[in-house]
Design an enzyme around this catalytic site. Sequence first.
Site, PDB file in Angstrom:
ATOM      1  N   ASN A   1      42.567  86.450  78.234  1.00  0.00           N
ATOM      2  CA  ASN A   1      42.759  87.929  78.577  1.00  0.00           C
ATOM      3  C   ASN A   1      43.697  88.106  79.556  1.00  0.00           C
ATOM      4  O   ASN A   1      43.268  88.082  80.885  1.00  0.00           O
ATOM      5  CB  ASN A   1      41.416  88.264  79.078  1.00  0.00           C
ATOM      6  CG  ASN A   1      40.192  88.292  78.076  1.00  0.00           C
ATOM      7  OD1 ASN A   1      40.515  88.698  77.022  1.00  0.00           O
ATOM      8  ND2 ASN A   1      38.865  88.075  78.563  1.00  0.00           N
TER       9      ASN A   1
ATOM     10  N   GLU B   1      37.223  83.263  84.461  1.00  0.00           N
ATOM     11  CA  GLU B   1      36.318  83.968  83.225  1.00  0.00           C
ATOM     12  C   GLU B   1      35.616  82.608  82.852  1.00  0.00           C
ATOM     13  O   GLU B   1      35.932  81.564  82.211  1.00  0.00           O
ATOM     14  CB  GLU B   1      36.967  84.601  82.091  1.00  0.00           C
ATOM     15  CG  GLU B   1      36.091  85.075  81.079  1.00  0.00           C
ATOM     16  CD  GLU B   1      36.717  86.344  80.499  1.00  0.00           C
ATOM     17  OE1 GLU B   1      37.671  86.936  80.893  1.00  0.00           O
ATOM     18  OE2 GLU B   1      36.179  86.847  79.482  1.00  0.00           O
ATOM     19  N   ARG B   2      34.084  82.770  82.759  1.00  0.00           N
ATOM     20  CA  ARG B   2      33.179  81.641  82.314  1.00  0.00           C
ATOM     21  C   ARG B   2      33.374  80.295  83.049  1.00  0.00           C
ATOM     22  O   ARG B   2      33.315  79.449  82.223  1.00  0.00           O
ATOM     23  CB  ARG B   2      33.410  81.640  80.553  1.00  0.00           C
ATOM     24  CG  ARG B   2      33.466  82.819  79.892  1.00  0.00           C
ATOM     25  CD  ARG B   2      32.112  83.638  80.373  1.00  0.00           C
ATOM     26  NE  ARG B   2      32.251  84.967  79.191  1.00  0.00           N
ATOM     27  CZ  ARG B   2      31.115  86.050  79.511  1.00  0.00           C
ATOM     28  NH1 ARG B   2      30.327  85.757  80.388  1.00  0.00           N
ATOM     29  NH2 ARG B   2      31.449  86.924  78.678  1.00  0.00           N
TER      30      ARG B   2
ATOM     31  N   TRP C   1      26.856  93.138  70.184  1.00  0.00           N
ATOM     32  CA  TRP C   1      26.549  92.157  71.307  1.00  0.00           C
ATOM     33  C   TRP C   1      25.175  92.300  71.750  1.00  0.00           C
ATOM     34  O   TRP C   1      24.812  91.726  72.733  1.00  0.00           O
ATOM     35  CB  TRP C   1      27.511  92.988  72.433  1.00  0.00           C
ATOM     36  CG  TRP C   1      28.883  92.730  72.492  1.00  0.00           C
ATOM     37  CD1 TRP C   1      29.619  91.748  71.578  1.00  0.00           C
ATOM     38  CD2 TRP C   1      29.975  93.219  73.051  1.00  0.00           C
ATOM     39  NE1 TRP C   1      30.779  91.950  71.902  1.00  0.00           N
ATOM     40  CE2 TRP C   1      31.167  92.700  72.961  1.00  0.00           C
ATOM     41  CE3 TRP C   1      29.857  94.275  74.494  1.00  0.00           C
ATOM     42  CZ2 TRP C   1      32.371  93.123  73.622  1.00  0.00           C
ATOM     43  CZ3 TRP C   1      31.002  94.648  74.999  1.00  0.00           C
ATOM     44  CH2 TRP C   1      32.363  93.921  74.511  1.00  0.00           C
TER      45      TRP C   1
ATOM     46  N   ARG D   1      45.183  83.245  68.295  1.00  0.00           N
ATOM     47  CA  ARG D   1      43.871  83.127  67.917  1.00  0.00           C
ATOM     48  C   ARG D   1      43.167  84.051  66.900  1.00  0.00           C
ATOM     49  O   ARG D   1      43.633  85.089  66.723  1.00  0.00           O
ATOM     50  CB  ARG D   1      43.043  83.528  69.196  1.00  0.00           C
ATOM     51  CG  ARG D   1      43.488  82.676  70.371  1.00  0.00           C
ATOM     52  CD  ARG D   1      42.750  82.989  71.663  1.00  0.00           C
ATOM     53  NE  ARG D   1      41.352  82.330  71.848  1.00  0.00           N
ATOM     54  CZ  ARG D   1      40.399  82.946  72.437  1.00  0.00           C
ATOM     55  NH1 ARG D   1      40.348  84.260  72.441  1.00  0.00           N
ATOM     56  NH2 ARG D   1      39.199  82.281  72.610  1.00  0.00           N
TER      57      ARG D   1
ATOM     58  N   GLU E   1      39.459  75.526  68.155  1.00  0.00           N
ATOM     59  CA  GLU E   1      39.367  75.903  69.641  1.00  0.00           C
ATOM     60  C   GLU E   1      37.964  75.343  69.845  1.00  0.00           C
ATOM     61  O   GLU E   1      37.059  75.939  69.348  1.00  0.00           O
ATOM     62  CB  GLU E   1      39.548  77.104  70.007  1.00  0.00           C
ATOM     63  CG  GLU E   1      39.180  77.746  71.192  1.00  0.00           C
ATOM     64  CD  GLU E   1      39.699  78.849  71.759  1.00  0.00           C
ATOM     65  OE1 GLU E   1      40.635  79.598  71.330  1.00  0.00           O
ATOM     66  OE2 GLU E   1      38.705  79.674  72.677  1.00  0.00           O
TER      67      GLU E   1
ATOM     68  N   LYS F   1      38.088  79.370  66.602  1.00  0.00           N
ATOM     69  CA  LYS F   1      37.106  78.635  67.351  1.00  0.00           C
ATOM     70  C   LYS F   1      36.060  77.848  66.235  1.00  0.00           C
ATOM     71  O   LYS F   1      35.866  78.250  65.059  1.00  0.00           O
ATOM     72  CB  LYS F   1      35.901  79.886  67.717  1.00  0.00           C
ATOM     73  CG  LYS F   1      36.525  80.569  68.906  1.00  0.00           C
ATOM     74  CD  LYS F   1      35.955  81.400  69.897  1.00  0.00           C
ATOM     75  CE  LYS F   1      36.342  82.127  70.786  1.00  0.00           C
ATOM     76  NZ  LYS F   1      35.329  82.902  71.829  1.00  0.00           N
TER      77      LYS F   1
ATOM     78  N   GLU G   1      38.305  92.050  71.313  1.00  0.00           N
ATOM     79  CA  GLU G   1      37.718  92.735  72.331  1.00  0.00           C
ATOM     80  C   GLU G   1      38.263  93.337  73.356  1.00  0.00           C
ATOM     81  O   GLU G   1      38.482  93.327  74.517  1.00  0.00           O
ATOM     82  CB  GLU G   1      37.236  91.240  73.257  1.00  0.00           C
ATOM     83  CG  GLU G   1      36.302  90.219  72.408  1.00  0.00           C
ATOM     84  CD  GLU G   1      35.512  89.415  73.066  1.00  0.00           C
ATOM     85  OE1 GLU G   1      36.303  88.904  74.296  1.00  0.00           O
ATOM     86  OE2 GLU G   1      34.333  88.994  72.791  1.00  0.00           O
TER      87      GLU G   1
ATOM     88  N   GLU H   1      29.672  78.298  78.703  1.00  0.00           N
ATOM     89  CA  GLU H   1      29.184  79.567  78.720  1.00  0.00           C
ATOM     90  C   GLU H   1      27.652  79.717  78.008  1.00  0.00           C
ATOM     91  O   GLU H   1      27.061  80.633  78.783  1.00  0.00           O
ATOM     92  CB  GLU H   1      30.201  80.433  77.948  1.00  0.00           C
ATOM     93  CG  GLU H   1      29.871  81.886  77.794  1.00  0.00           C
ATOM     94  CD  GLU H   1      30.698  82.731  76.961  1.00  0.00           C
ATOM     95  OE1 GLU H   1      31.868  81.939  76.551  1.00  0.00           O
ATOM     96  OE2 GLU H   1      30.832  83.897  76.928  1.00  0.00           O
TER      97      GLU H   1
ATOM     98  N   ASP I   1      30.664  82.371  68.137  1.00  0.00           N
ATOM     99  CA  ASP I   1      31.133  82.389  69.447  1.00  0.00           C
ATOM    100  C   ASP I   1      30.587  81.103  70.359  1.00  0.00           C
ATOM    101  O   ASP I   1      29.568  81.461  71.077  1.00  0.00           O
ATOM    102  CB  ASP I   1      30.960  83.524  70.290  1.00  0.00           C
ATOM    103  CG  ASP I   1      31.712  83.838  71.612  1.00  0.00           C
ATOM    104  OD1 ASP I   1      32.575  82.756  71.898  1.00  0.00           O
ATOM    105  OD2 ASP I   1      31.634  84.712  72.411  1.00  0.00           O
TER     106      ASP I   1
HETATM  107  O1  GCW Z   1      33.001  83.865  74.285  1.00  0.00           O
HETATM  108  C1  GCW Z   1      33.765  84.953  74.564  1.00  0.00           C
HETATM  109  C2  GCW Z   1      33.638  85.215  75.925  1.00  0.00           C
HETATM  110  C3  GCW Z   1      34.676  85.840  76.755  1.00  0.00           C
HETATM  111  C4  GCW Z   1      36.042  85.383  76.068  1.00  0.00           C
HETATM  112  C5  GCW Z   1      36.000  85.426  74.614  1.00  0.00           C
HETATM  113  C6  GCW Z   1      37.286  84.723  74.120  1.00  0.00           C
HETATM  114  C7  GCW Z   1      38.130  85.284  77.262  1.00  0.00           C
HETATM  115  O2  GCW Z   1      32.253  85.621  76.402  1.00  0.00           O
HETATM  116  O3  GCW Z   1      34.640  85.702  78.085  1.00  0.00           O
HETATM  117  O4  GCW Z   1      37.065  85.853  76.706  1.00  0.00           O
HETATM  118  O5  GCW Z   1      35.066  84.905  73.945  1.00  0.00           O
HETATM  119  O6  GCW Z   1      37.144  83.840  73.748  1.00  0.00           O
HETATM  120  O7  GCW Z   1      38.356  85.526  74.025  1.00  0.00           O
END
Ligand code: GCW
Length: 707
Positions: free
Chosen positions: A217, A174-175, A550, A331, A393, A366, A298, A399, A371
């Site tokens: 995920n 992912e990413r 989004w 998280r 984080e 984060k 999410e 991304e 994000d």
């Molecule tokens: O930045 C977003 C991303 C998702 C990611 C999510 C996260 C792993 O678009 O792809 O999922 O954050 O950090 O959980």
Amino acid sequence: MKYIINTFIFVMFSFSLFAEDGSKLWLRYAPSETVYDFSRVTIDENTPTLEKALKELSIASQSFTGKDIEASKATDNSSLIIGTVKSKNIASIIPAKDFRGLGNDGYIIQTINKGGKQSTVIASNTDIGVLYGVFHFLRLIQTNQLPESVNIKETPKYDVRILNHWDNLDGTIERGYAGYSLWKWNELPNTLSPRYEGYARANASVGINATVLNNVNASPQILSKEYLSKVKALAEIFRPYGIKVYLAVNFSSPKELGGLPDSDPLNKEVIKWWNDKAKEIYSIIPDFGGFLVKANSEGLPGPQDYGRTHADGANMLADALKPYNGIIMWRAFVYNPSSEDRAKQAYLEFMPLDGQFRDNVIIQIKNGPIDFQPREPFSPLFGAMQKTPEMVEFQITQEYLGFSNHLAYLAPLFKETLDSDTYSNGKGSTVAKITDGTLRPHQRTAIAAVANIGEDTNWCGHHFAQSNWYAFGRLAWDHQLTSEQIADEWIKMTFSKDKNFVNPVKDIMLASREAVVDYMMPMGLHHIFAFGHHYGPEPWGDVPNARPDWMPWYYHNADSIGLGFNRTSTGSNAVSQYFSPLKEIYNDPSRCPESLLLWFHHIPWNYKMKNGRSMWDELCYKYDSGVQQVRGFRKTWEQMQPYIDEQRFSDVKSKLEIQSKDAVWWKDACLLYFQTFSKRPIASDIELPIHKLDDLKKIKLDMKHHN
Ligand code: GCW
């Protein structure tokens, strides 16, 4: 025939000398005219980790001078003496008190004179510390920083320096923009790719000592017996390099994998399931690090599905791992489509839980409140949770910064967060000092980043993306290093020590992140990228029936009056989540840093900026400046051809061409779109858009992703 063979060997040899595909990262150990001779090594201990240290010295010595090392137990005639506090040789040289404060990972590198002969000693409390010392010693040699006489004592700022891989069990990432996952789950545990050791070695060389192997995920399958035996195989390869394995877990695992009716953290059966699972894991991997959890975020399951809190969920897992010294990284990346500003939601959800978490839980936050945008203010949760360990984080994988196509050196971004003053415990309460235990001692401190590593030959997709893996490791070890120092080291080891190369390339790297901010989202703009894959601009983005949080318009709020998100006391009041004087500073457009103006304010198009320009004009100049900077990078790079190998030169060159086109794309898209609201002319002395807005709106890239 003989002739043919010789020619063949010669060709092979010159090929290996000159072909550079980036696979060696910063561990190239380029031959060098002036090398300190460390070929006679004294060592009187033997552990798998010390063997790796010797192996590294051997690789480096052969590569520098063509001469292998000779290891012996006696100190006579030795140029390098390495070992732990337990070594007799070391004990005879370094007094026990000098080891105090070194912890597990710290080391001493010291020049000593014995019988008129000079040698270097690398010593530590543990074999891992010795390995780190060896890597540092080799770094000093490669960067011309090893003085005649050394006296170095280093200890890391964080206990756990961890990469988060968003790698799925089907091999996708992912990413991830460097190919498929390094982990070949279907081959493991029987077939072991040599890259597993290469990965561990590269991490150890920058002090990274932990890794989460799978995506947050998370698939419940990772905890199955079958997968745990695969994880064990990786853990065994990583162990001599001091790297502990962690796993991301799905909160519903008891139900999905264990077949229980639910995964309620207060359900006794669920608690037992996790306790048993912990026991099973530690019986297979005795030094297992712990769990990383994305819960109620999410769409993922979590304790709230059962009316419980994040603390209930985290504590239940923490109790399961406690007997084995494991930790939970929980998280704080949570937000829901509600009327509340997304930037405020993590704080609102976690603050009431402060003080309720077990001491082996760390809240993983984060760097910014939204994000991983090219620029965000730091998350207001840092410093705010006074009684709960917190960790940062970061995202190394780009991304939101042009995938592996754009050159963006991220040390300045990482440092911007770490050096931000939260004022939580008075002036000087930086995010770094809050998370590294300086201001608030914690049982264990940690720092994480989402990896950019895949199976591409050069590991990261873009040769320069390697510098972000490197920089994260170096900053996790010592966040006081400057971005410039780190870039300098990395360039010298990765490419060349020639100052005609080092200086201009360093300038590119140091300017690169700000250039990306300028051509993508200047002045505090954020989240205006394309839906789903997140590559390229889409400020107009509006997907029918999609979540408003989004959608770009949710964030930029462009209208006939102006642009930006009003997060002041007259708007969402997100500013109130910061400590004074920051909340007052952010609340006041004349005091708010202009780099964050549109993050906190809805600013009229004709608002006068500090340099006298209108906000609209300034926006035009910023976008243009981003484009011009990338053009400059391209020009500079053209001059670099004589200094490095052809392959990496041309790889970077073609990536810069893409970046340069993308920068124009971003600038044109954003300016033409925002112009439909500002109704003002594009500043006359910038490069005029070459695209038409309608054409840009039609671009649809064929990349899949969920949001
Ligand atoms: O930045 C977003 C991303 C998702 C990611 C999510 C996260 C792993 O678009 O792809 O999922 O954050 O950090 O959980």
